[in-house]
Design an enzyme around this catalytic site. Sequence first.
Site, short mmCIF file in Angstrom:
data_model
loop_
_atom_site.label_atom_id
_atom_site.label_comp_id
_atom_site.label_asym_id
_atom_site.label_seq_id
_atom_site.Cartn_x
_atom_site.Cartn_y
_atom_site.Cartn_z
N ASP A 43 0.76 -1.01 -0.41
CA ASP A 43 0.10 -0.35 0.00
C ASP A 43 0.59 1.50 0.40
OD1 ASP A 43 0.75 0.05 2.80
OD2 ASP A 43 -1.26 0.10 3.73
N ASP A 82 -1.62 -6.16 -0.51
CA ASP A 82 -1.14 -5.77 0.93
C ASP A 82 -2.58 -5.17 1.50
OD1 ASP A 82 -0.11 -4.52 3.06
OD2 ASP A 82 1.67 -2.98 2.05
N GLU A 114 -1.25 -5.62 8.50
CA GLU A 114 0.05 -4.89 9.34
C GLU A 114 -0.64 -4.55 10.69
OE1 GLU A 114 1.26 -1.00 8.43
OE2 GLU A 114 1.54 -0.66 6.13
N GLU A 181 10.51 -3.58 10.23
CA GLU A 181 10.33 -2.86 9.92
C GLU A 181 11.00 -1.77 10.83
OE1 GLU A 181 7.62 -1.04 7.52
OE2 GLU A 181 8.69 0.97 6.99
O1 KIV Z 1 3.44 -0.99 1.64
C1 KIV Z 1 5.04 -1.96 1.57
O2 KIV Z 1 5.17 -1.28 0.40
C2 KIV Z 1 5.19 -2.12 2.07
C3 KIV Z 1 6.49 -2.54 2.52
C4 KIV Z 1 7.69 -1.27 2.38
C5 KIV Z 1 7.46 -3.77 3.71
O3 KIV Z 1 3.85 -2.32 2.82
#
Ligand code: KIV
Length: 280
Positions: A43, A82, A114, A181
Site C-alpha cells: 500500500d 497488502d 499490518e 520494519e
Molecule cells: O507497503 C509496502 O510497500 C510495505 C513495505 C514497505 C514492507 O509494506
Amino acid sequence: MRFLSNLVNAKKRKKRWVVLTAYDAPTAEIVEQAGVDWILVGDSLGMVVLGYPSTAEVTMEEMIHHCKAARRGAPNAFMIGDMPLKGVEKGPRQALDSAHRFLDEGRCDAVKVEWGPKAPEIMERLIGAGIPVMGHLGLTPQTASTMGGFRTQAREAGSALETLRRAKLLEKLGVFSLILECVPADVAKAITGALKIPVIGIGAGAHCDGQVLVIHDVVGLFSKFTPRFAKRYCEAGQLIRKAVGRYAAEVRSGRFPQKKHSFGMDREELRLFLEQSRGR
Ligand code: KIV
C-alpha cells in the site's frame, strides 16, 4: 501446510529471500524477470504512485486495480497483496471479504496484514479460511501517526520484548512470514532467531531471513524523502528527466519526428486525396 513447511525448511538451509514491491504491469514484469522471490503489491502505492500523503488514504479499489495490473505483468510470481487500512479497519468480517477480493480479483497468492488493534483476530479469521497471511510488525505505516510518525520502533527493552511477543503470537496464529520494519538490528536478529518462519526485514539490519524494499526507492523514482534504510541502485528519475528534456528540445527545434518516425501513403492515393480535398 506443504507451503509453510517448505518455507521453514528453506529458512533452516539459510535461504535469503528477495522481496520487492511492484504496482503495475511493466514494473512487475521486470521485477519477475530479475528473479525476486516474492512481489509485494504494497500500500506504499498510495505514496509512491498515487501521490497521497500517507498509506492510510489507499482504498480497496485502488489496491485491487494495481494487483490486477501487476499480475498481468508477472503471471508466475508469488504475489502478496497488502491489505489497506480501509479494507480491514472494521474488523475480521470486512477483512475476510477484502482478502477474498485480493485472491479472486487481484489474483494474489497471499495477503499482508499490518499490526493494529484488531490484527490478531483478523489474521486468525483469514488463516482459518485457508488464506496465506504475512504479518507486519515494527513500524507499521498505516498507523504511524499513532506511533509518533515514521520512526524506529522497539528501541527500549520493553517495546522490543512486546515486538517479540507479537511476532511469536503471529507465528502461532499461522502467518507464513513476517515483515519487520524499522527496528534495531539486534532486536530483528533475536526475533529472526526465535521464529521458524522467514522474517523479512526493511530497515531491520542484516540478520533477517530476507529483505524487502520499495521499488521506487531502489531505482530512484521517489524523491519526496529517502528512508535511511533504502539503498538506491540507480537514478531512474534523473534518467527520465533527461530523456523528457531532450524530447521537449527536439520537438521545439523540429528535430523530432524524423522520416523514420512517420508513415507514408501510396502516391496515387495521396494525389487523389489532395485533389479531392481542394476546396472542401
Ligand atoms: O507497503 C509496502 O510497500 C510495505 C513495505 C514497505 C514492507 O509494506
